[in-house]
Design a protein around this motif. Structure first.
Motif, PDB file in Angstrom:
ATOM      1  N   VAL A  27       0.849  -1.180   0.000  1.00 61.19           N
ATOM      2  CA  VAL A  27       0.000   0.000   0.000  1.00 61.19           C
ATOM      3  C   VAL A  27       0.891   1.240   0.000  1.00 61.19           C
ATOM      4  O   VAL A  27       1.990   1.227   0.566  1.00 61.19           O
ATOM      5  CB  VAL A  27      -0.961  -0.019   1.213  1.00 61.19           C
ATOM      6  CG1 VAL A  27      -0.224   0.119   2.507  1.00 61.19           C
ATOM      7  CG2 VAL A  27      -2.021   1.029   1.112  1.00 61.19           C
ATOM      8  N   ILE A  28       0.411   2.280  -0.688  1.00 63.32           N
ATOM      9  CA  ILE A  28       1.107   3.564  -0.710  1.00 63.32           C
ATOM     10  C   ILE A  28       0.227   4.560   0.029  1.00 63.32           C
ATOM     11  O   ILE A  28      -0.947   4.720  -0.321  1.00 63.32           O
ATOM     12  CB  ILE A  28       1.342   4.055  -2.148  1.00 63.32           C
ATOM     13  CG1 ILE A  28       2.145   3.030  -2.942  1.00 63.32           C
ATOM     14  CG2 ILE A  28       2.055   5.406  -2.140  1.00 63.32           C
ATOM     15  CD1 ILE A  28       2.211   3.343  -4.420  1.00 63.32           C
ATOM     16  N   LEU A  29       0.783   5.190   1.031  1.00 68.01           N
ATOM     17  CA  LEU A  29       0.035   6.174   1.820  1.00 68.01           C
ATOM     18  C   LEU A  29       0.455   7.576   1.402  1.00 68.01           C
ATOM     19  O   LEU A  29       1.647   7.910   1.423  1.00 68.01           O
ATOM     20  CB  LEU A  29       0.312   5.991   3.307  1.00 68.01           C
ATOM     21  CG  LEU A  29      -0.111   4.654   3.901  1.00 68.01           C
ATOM     22  CD1 LEU A  29       0.503   4.466   5.272  1.00 68.01           C
ATOM     23  CD2 LEU A  29      -1.609   4.562   3.976  1.00 68.01           C
ATOM     24  N   GLY A  30      -0.533   8.372   1.041  1.00 69.06           N
ATOM     25  CA  GLY A  30      -0.268   9.763   0.702  1.00 69.06           C
ATOM     26  C   GLY A  30       0.057  10.571   1.955  1.00 69.06           C
ATOM     27  O   GLY A  30      -0.306  10.201   3.077  1.00 69.06           O
ATOM     28  N   ARG A  31       0.722  11.678   1.766  1.00 66.78           N
ATOM     29  CA  ARG A  31       1.148  12.540   2.870  1.00 66.78           C
ATOM     30  C   ARG A  31      -0.030  12.981   3.733  1.00 66.78           C
ATOM     31  O   ARG A  31       0.102  13.130   4.937  1.00 66.78           O
ATOM     32  CB  ARG A  31       1.883  13.752   2.279  1.00 66.78           C
ATOM     33  CG  ARG A  31       2.341  14.772   3.247  1.00 66.78           C
ATOM     34  CD  ARG A  31       3.658  14.586   3.938  1.00 66.78           C
ATOM     35  NE  ARG A  31       4.711  13.936   3.223  1.00 66.78           N
ATOM     36  CZ  ARG A  31       5.569  13.077   3.809  1.00 66.78           C
ATOM     37  NH1 ARG A  31       5.460  12.791   5.090  1.00 66.78           N
ATOM     38  NH2 ARG A  31       6.532  12.507   3.133  1.00 66.78           N
ATOM     39  N   GLU A  32      -1.204  13.182   3.154  1.00 70.15           N
ATOM     40  CA  GLU A  32      -2.383  13.636   3.891  1.00 70.15           C
ATOM     41  C   GLU A  32      -3.470  12.562   3.969  1.00 70.15           C
ATOM     42  O   GLU A  32      -4.655  12.877   4.086  1.00 70.15           O
ATOM     43  CB  GLU A  32      -2.946  14.894   3.214  1.00 70.15           C
ATOM     44  CG  GLU A  32      -1.964  16.048   3.163  1.00 70.15           C
ATOM     45  CD  GLU A  32      -2.429  17.176   2.257  1.00 70.15           C
ATOM     46  OE1 GLU A  32      -3.593  17.176   1.833  1.00 70.15           O
ATOM     47  OE2 GLU A  32      -1.597  18.051   1.965  1.00 70.15           O
ATOM     48  N   SER A  33      -3.088  11.293   3.915  1.00 74.49           N
ATOM     49  CA  SER A  33      -4.080  10.204   3.946  1.00 74.49           C
ATOM     50  C   SER A  33      -4.826  10.192   5.278  1.00 74.49           C
ATOM     51  O   SER A  33      -4.295  10.635   6.300  1.00 74.49           O
ATOM     52  CB  SER A  33      -3.400   8.857   3.702  1.00 74.49           C
ATOM     53  OG  SER A  33      -2.528   8.536   4.739  1.00 74.49           O
ATOM     54  N   PRO A  94      -2.143  13.585  -2.467  1.00 75.07           N
ATOM     55  CA  PRO A  94      -1.576  13.365  -1.137  1.00 75.07           C
ATOM     56  C   PRO A  94      -2.581  12.808  -0.123  1.00 75.07           C
ATOM     57  O   PRO A  94      -2.189  12.276   0.902  1.00 75.07           O
ATOM     58  CB  PRO A  94      -1.082  14.745  -0.716  1.00 75.07           C
ATOM     59  CG  PRO A  94      -1.829  15.705  -1.562  1.00 75.07           C
ATOM     60  CD  PRO A  94      -2.148  14.995  -2.838  1.00 75.07           C
ATOM     61  N   GLU A  95      -3.874  12.893  -0.414  1.00 68.93           N
ATOM     62  CA  GLU A  95      -4.899  12.388   0.508  1.00 68.93           C
ATOM     63  C   GLU A  95      -5.247  10.921   0.244  1.00 68.93           C
ATOM     64  O   GLU A  95      -6.008  10.317   0.986  1.00 68.93           O
ATOM     65  CB  GLU A  95      -6.174  13.242   0.380  1.00 68.93           C
ATOM     66  CG  GLU A  95      -6.984  13.018  -0.873  1.00 68.93           C
ATOM     67  CD  GLU A  95      -6.386  13.597  -2.160  1.00 68.93           C
ATOM     68  OE1 GLU A  95      -6.918  13.255  -3.227  1.00 68.93           O
ATOM     69  OE2 GLU A  95      -5.398  14.354  -2.115  1.00 68.93           O
ATOM     70  N   GLU A  96      -4.661  10.321  -0.765  1.00 62.92           N
ATOM     71  CA  GLU A  96      -5.049   8.978  -1.189  1.00 62.92           C
ATOM     72  C   GLU A  96      -4.225   7.872  -0.529  1.00 62.92           C
ATOM     73  O   GLU A  96      -3.097   8.081  -0.093  1.00 62.92           O
ATOM     74  CB  GLU A  96      -4.909   8.840  -2.704  1.00 62.92           C
ATOM     75  CG  GLU A  96      -5.918   9.638  -3.469  1.00 62.92           C
ATOM     76  CD  GLU A  96      -5.821   9.369  -4.952  1.00 62.92           C
ATOM     77  OE1 GLU A  96      -6.717   8.696  -5.478  1.00 62.92           O
ATOM     78  OE2 GLU A  96      -4.842   9.836  -5.566  1.00 62.92           O
TER      79      GLU A  96
END
Length: 113
Positions: A27-33, A94-96
């Motif tokens: 999984v890739i976490l965005g900076r604003e997830s 970045p929220e994704e």
């Protein structure tokens, strides 16, 4: 003359096996997830015995990559990180939080056999 017909009912069901966790390879976490890496890691530890590795990034869009340890035996951290930043980062916000289904193949040739 109208006839009162009882309503007809129909039910169609598709049954599939539920996979735990819903994350297969990474999984890739965005900076604003909406969920942070530490919380995500704890959830994974509760759901599966498969070990995941954490790759933290200093990037304005991508904050973290969680990837199955077995994948990193076939693909280096640097190679995976470069791929994510070059190919996936331009497609995400970045929220994704993005799910990774990785198919890392390795071709080994021996000429001395």
């Amino acid at each position: 003359m109208t006839r009162n017909h009882p309503p007809k009912h129909s039910l169609r069901v598709v049954i599939k096996e539920f996979h735990m966790p819903p994350i297969r390879d990474g999984v890739i976490l965005g900076r604003e997830s909406p969920i942070g890496c530490e919380a995500f890691r704890r959830a994974l530890e509760l759901l599966v015995v498969t070990p995941f590795e954490h790759i933290e990034l200093e990037d304005e869009v991508v904050a973290d990559i969680l990837v199955r340890r077995a994948i990193l035996r076939r693909l280096s951290r640097d190679c995976l990180t470069a791929f994510v930043l070059d190919r996936i980062k331009p497609l995400m916000g970045p929220e994704e939080i993005l799910h990774l289904d990785l198919h890392a193949e390795l071709l080994i040739e021996e000429e001395t056999l």
